[in-house]
Design an enzyme around this catalytic site. Structure first.
Site, PDB file in Angstrom:
ATOM      1  N   GLY A  46       6.066   5.421  -1.789  1.00 19.74           N
ATOM      2  CA  GLY A  46       4.865   5.028  -1.055  1.00 19.74           C
ATOM      3  C   GLY A  46       4.608   3.553  -1.212  1.00 19.74           C
ATOM      4  CD  GLU A  47       4.340   0.725  -4.820  1.00 21.43           C
ATOM      5  OE1 GLU A  47       5.108  -0.184  -5.206  1.00 21.43           O
ATOM      6  OE2 GLU A  47       3.586   1.358  -5.584  1.00 21.43           O
TER       7      GLU A  47
END
Length: 343
Positions: free
Chosen positions: A308-309
């Site tokens: 993610g991120e």
């Protein structure tokens, strides 16, 4: 330019969605013509050629460029996390935001490599959404504000927008969104997220199935209601950013499963709404492959990532730079004095 800060109802969002611009077909045609003249067999660079033409069509120039990439990471907390659906506590969301700010996360290193600006947008981290297995995740006014916040995050003059998210519990939301959009059992869409055990995986499936029964009447009204009822503030903001990028004709790189699920709600309204988006990478989450098939997208890379991120989206900026470098910098057959293909 639309005053997105003034948007206050779902009806106003739907009106806006009907007014979004399409690609610049003249710029795309010029880019295609240039590709046919470069010193290589046509199609020899595969998706790099496709990406150059895609960028040209949204940037509105025959020679696209990636000189000012921009990465937006939206962070929010989920009430469903209180049920124990993640291997990590909700405090990690705020801690990771601090890590982003101080430059210690993977996305920081990748942004440095890609020369991308990075902005992290916090959405009420001390006030998680409601537990969507018991109530709608967001009241309508909070949902609309989150979408408008995402719209306002898109800055003028950027070449490409890479989108990412941070929020403990948000893979459960992603699975719920996909189950509501495309049907089937939650088991078709639920994965291990941050690496949960078998018991927690079963819990995630049960809670998603419970939410499907609870919110079925709302789901039938409008795909945006799916995002409101089982999404998160950061996911609503991502959908808003996708809309604002389309208004600005800015190409978008979507990160993995959760980010793609947020955007898929727009595809359910009109499949053309994601024409300016590319899925950057294929997540390890098993539902991501099925989701990409539903929205007609192929990932640029598959590195078995599940962080993610925005990490996969930023990594893909480098591929876009490669596409532009070849498209703009290669000589044509005429310039290089090389014989073209035989008639």
């Amino acid at each position: 330019m639309v005053d997105v800060a003034s948007i206050s109802t779902l009806d106003e969002i739907h009106v806006l969605l009907k007014e979004l611009p399409g690609p610049d077909r003249a710029a795309a045609a010029k880019a295609e013509e240039r590709q046919s003249q470069l010193t290589k067999p046509l199609g020899a660079l595969g998706r790099l050629e496709e990406l150059a033409i895609w960028l040209a069509s949204w940037q509105g120039r025959a020679k696209p460029q990636i000189e000012r990439p921009f990465t937006a990471v939206f962070a929010g907390n989920h009430g469903i996390a209180a049920k124990g659906v993640s291997a990590y506590p909700t405090e990690v969301t705020k801690q990771m935001v601090a890590n982003f700010i101080h430059g210690g996360a993977a996305v920081n290193q990748l942004c440095g490599l890609a020369d991308s600006d990075l902005r992290v947008y916090e959405l009420s981290l001390d006030e998680p959404t409601a537990d969507f297995s018991e109530a709608p995740a967001m009241p309508e006014d909070d949902f609309i504000r989150a979408m408008a916040y995402g719209m306002m995050a898109v800055e003028e003059g950027i070449d490409v927008l890479a989108l990412g998210e941070m929020g403990i519990g948000n893979t459960t939301s992603a699975a719920a969104i996909c189950t509501a959009l495309y049907g089937g059992d939650a088991g078709d869409w639920v994965g291990r997220g941050t690496g949960v055990d078998d018991a927690t995986l079963k819990l995630k499936k049960d809670l998603v199935n419970q939410a499907m029964e609870l919110h079925q009447a709302d789901f039938a009204k409008d795909p945006l209601q799916i995002l409101r009822c089982v999404g998160g503030l950061e996911l609503a903001a991502i959908a808003g950013a996708v809309i604002a990028a389309r208004l600005a004709r800015t190409p978008v790189l979507l990160d993995g499963y959760t980010c793609t699920a947020a955007a898929a709600v727009l595809h359910a309204i009109d499949p053309r709404l994601l024409d300016h988006c590319v899925v950057a990478h294929q997540s390890v989450e098993p539902g991501h492959v099925a989701l990409m098939e539903k929205i007609g997208k192929q990932p640029l890379v598959n590195f078995n990532m599940r962080l993610g991120e925005g990490s996969g989206a930023v990594l893909a900026i480098l591929l876009l730079k490669a596409a532009c470098a070849c498209h703009n910098g290669m000589a044509t057959f005429a310039e290089a004095g090389v014989s073209g293909p035989a008639d």
